[in-house]
Design a protein around this motif. Sequence first.
Motif, PDB file in Angstrom:
ATOM      1  N   UNK A 147      -4.696   6.836 -13.795  1.00  0.00           N
ATOM      2  CA  UNK A 147      -4.191   6.013 -12.692  1.00  0.00           C
ATOM      3  C   UNK A 147      -3.658   6.960 -11.628  1.00  0.00           C
ATOM      4  N   UNK A 148      -4.250   6.865 -10.455  1.00  0.00           N
ATOM      5  CA  UNK A 148      -3.792   7.741  -9.373  1.00  0.00           C
ATOM      6  C   UNK A 148      -2.740   6.983  -8.550  1.00  0.00           C
ATOM      7  N   UNK A 149      -1.551   7.513  -8.528  1.00  0.00           N
ATOM      8  CA  UNK A 149      -0.480   6.842  -7.779  1.00  0.00           C
ATOM      9  C   UNK A 149      -0.194   7.632  -6.514  1.00  0.00           C
ATOM     10  N   UNK A 150      -0.394   6.995  -5.385  1.00  0.00           N
ATOM     11  CA  UNK A 150      -0.101   7.653  -4.114  1.00  0.00           C
ATOM     12  C   UNK A 150       1.186   7.066  -3.562  1.00  0.00           C
ATOM     13  N   UNK A 151       2.245   7.818  -3.659  1.00  0.00           N
ATOM     14  CA  UNK A 151       3.545   7.328  -3.197  1.00  0.00           C
ATOM     15  C   UNK A 151       3.657   7.550  -1.700  1.00  0.00           C
ATOM     16  N   UNK A 152       4.487   6.742  -1.070  1.00  0.00           N
ATOM     17  CA  UNK A 152       4.748   6.893   0.366  1.00  0.00           C
ATOM     18  C   UNK A 152       3.473   6.846   1.181  1.00  0.00           C
ATOM     19  N   UNK A 153       2.591   5.951   0.813  1.00  0.00           N
ATOM     20  CA  UNK A 153       1.317   5.884   1.505  1.00  0.00           C
ATOM     21  C   UNK A 153       1.491   5.319   2.912  1.00  0.00           C
ATOM     22  N   UNK A 205      -6.593   3.323  -8.347  1.00  0.00           N
ATOM     23  CA  UNK A 205      -5.626   3.932  -7.426  1.00  0.00           C
ATOM     24  C   UNK A 205      -4.534   2.920  -7.082  1.00  0.00           C
ATOM     25  N   UNK A 206      -3.310   3.378  -7.082  1.00  0.00           N
ATOM     26  CA  UNK A 206      -2.207   2.538  -6.618  1.00  0.00           C
ATOM     27  C   UNK A 206      -1.582   3.211  -5.404  1.00  0.00           C
ATOM     28  N   UNK A 207      -1.508   2.474  -4.323  1.00  0.00           N
ATOM     29  CA  UNK A 207      -0.822   2.977  -3.135  1.00  0.00           C
ATOM     30  C   UNK A 207       0.541   2.295  -3.078  1.00  0.00           C
TER      31      UNK A 207
END
Lengths: 318, 512
Positions: free
Chosen positions: B111-117, B143-145
Amino acid sequence: MEQVWIEKYRPKTLSEVVGQKEIVERLQAYVKIKSMPHLLFSGRPGTGKTTCAIALVREFYGEGWQLNFQELNASDERGIDVVRHKIKDFARMAPIGSDFKVIFLDEADALTSEAQAALRRTMEMYTRTCRFILSCNYSSKIIEPIQSRTAVFSFRPLRPEDVKEYLGRIASAEGIEIEEDGLEAIVYVAQGDLRKATNSLQVAAAMGTKIDDEAIYRSTQTVKPDEIKDLINTALSGDFAKSRKSLEVILIENALSGEDLIRQIHRNVYDLSIKERDKVRLIDKIGEVEFRMVEGGNPRIQLEALLAHFALVGEDIL
Amino acid sequence: MEWTEKYRPRTLGDVVGNNKAVQSLLSWARSWESGKLPKKRAVILAGSAGVGKTSAAHALASDMGWGVIELNASDTRNADAIKRVATAGALNQTFTDTGEFLTSDAGGRKLIILDEADNVHGNIDRGGIRAILDTIRKTHQPIVLIVNDLYELTRHSSTFKTQCLTIKFSSISARSIKPVLRRISISEHVDVEDATLEAIAQRTSGDLRSAINDLQALSEGRSYVGLEDADAVGKRDNRVTMYDAIRTILKTDNIRSAKKAANELDEDPEFLLLWLSENVPIEYKELGDLARGMEAVARADLFLQRARRTQNYRLWAYAIDMMTGGVATAKDKEYRFYNRYRFPMWLATMGRTKGIRATQNSLSHKLTTHCHTSASIARADLIPFYRQMFDLDGAFAVEQTARLELSGSELAMLLGDDRDGKRVQMLMEAAEARETSGHIDPGGLGLAAFAAEEVAEADDEGAGGPGENGKANGNANGKANGNANGNGKGDGGGDGDAGAEEPETQRSLFEF
């Protein structure tokens, strides 16, 4: 053990005062001629300023000495108001069975220079009926006109043998035994401050165990020398996060003041196993940090900067 | 350890509030398990700070048995790496070439987590946005933004809306926050007033993370938290912007940007400085950067104090320059990774002392008069001394309470207890009895029962003190008497020295 020992064993006469031999002799001379000028007592806390003032007054007046004696604290009330009201009110009333009465003003160096100027005028105005004993940590913080109108007495931190003599008196009166290393530990933590020494002895005695160095270190707010050494070495090794954690423990849990801590850090530098020149480098920085704290800097912020500096230079030093 | 980390939900079932959002998230995740790539390969979790977006993403991965790769979206240099990870086929997933930031287990789904997208700091350039979009289109991994402000993200490109599933997280109600706080306080063995929990829950306005942070700040090092303590942690209307300002100052190397962040923050510079001193070490890992950064903080502190002392508030300008530009330019290295900044714990400690200042003054005034010292000595030396003695020696405590006419709140301060606490009440009563009878009577007021128990306990631990006397034994019950006799210490009872005058029962009264 229901009383506070610093009061219970506070010397009642000048001859009972430990250390400060020259000062005591001069004060006894005043008693002999039944007269004294205004006095300025300067010296670190716990060196006998208040004790000498009270003992002197007792010897002047005997029973009922309290009637002619007023103790005031310059740092308690707000600056000049003390001078304007409390001092004047007391100074104005005639002395009882004597030529003059005595005002003891503690922490006179806490007064602003305006307040000190007003104090100077008051001292002159009531000089016939009233003598002042001003007490301060640093005589340099007292304005020149007051210094020149007073006899200045410098109280030195008590020597280890004086501290030991006094503690011995208490121990035999209380019927307690102090281990030799306990005695040394008290001398170490008190640093010539007899109030501190007495308090830590009373706490250690109340703990009900053997009064040895372990008990003394537990009894004082002072951190064990080892803890300080660890703090310095952790920082020098580059582990800032860990040293910061220890700093927090020392400041909050041990309730050590920033200035106390920086002095202990200073004292510990000499024993580090690093080059002599590097010790001087560290001391230079430590001195800067203490100066900043005296200037009003936030102790924790300044100490953290010091630890970060240690972490950096530690790479070359160790 | 931070409680927000310690109590972060491990499974979706533990996520507090936002049930619908959690359900949609779960069904999206299941669509990945069907064998073919789902239509929406990315979700956007949108919502204000501290409502559980990141927690939900992590819990999801754990429930699904997926690995996690957490990245800060503003790290444009990572765009390539992200893309490589995302588009790699399921069979050849090795990440050695992308190195340091990959925390995932080898193999399996990630699971790719992109914080502060949402790019609140404006660090993502056009190319970065394009790279993220491109990645979303081609990804073979979920992916989670995560965004605070959905609009900030979607205004860059409408593709986000069409390519991603948007799930909104709403604020957590105070009613849901309070039980969480209660549960944490219980497992941390801290006794917190119900009203205090209520107050924390209410004023953190839906932000569970800051509620937990507040609770931790208040509880640090104590076993009891009363309502007045809650005042120590204030309202945090500016919390989000404070985090933003800190991040900007630590990430930028431009003085103007750093200053701008401070200027836009409606906060006292002293407060900002405390935040910086807490967080510079979190960001600056190189020792040179750290030393320079902390020195800039220390210099700023000096300018603030000088301004205050001389009433010359023009000096604030230098203080602010040092804490912004000084800190920003202290680094040689660029710290690209995302750090969690934290509330200055020390502030809560300071705040606590503020509430009790009046009591401290009245207490130090009494000690000042009694011990012929100045107020500063009373605070520095005597109050700590009295605290220790009150803990150690019951007779001393009773005598001094009577002699100095100590009030309930002054006693509470010395004992570190609540004002209505048992020990405070017992001392007040014992002191009053001493006033009327002229001597200390530990037995007359129901103290003996406590005393007796305590003697027994002390003896069990082998911690008995010296001596006993007739009065104490007479007042205490038989059990205490027997135990006191059993102490058998060398300096024990009956030898007539001053130490032996101490009633043992009194002493141990305060050891619980």
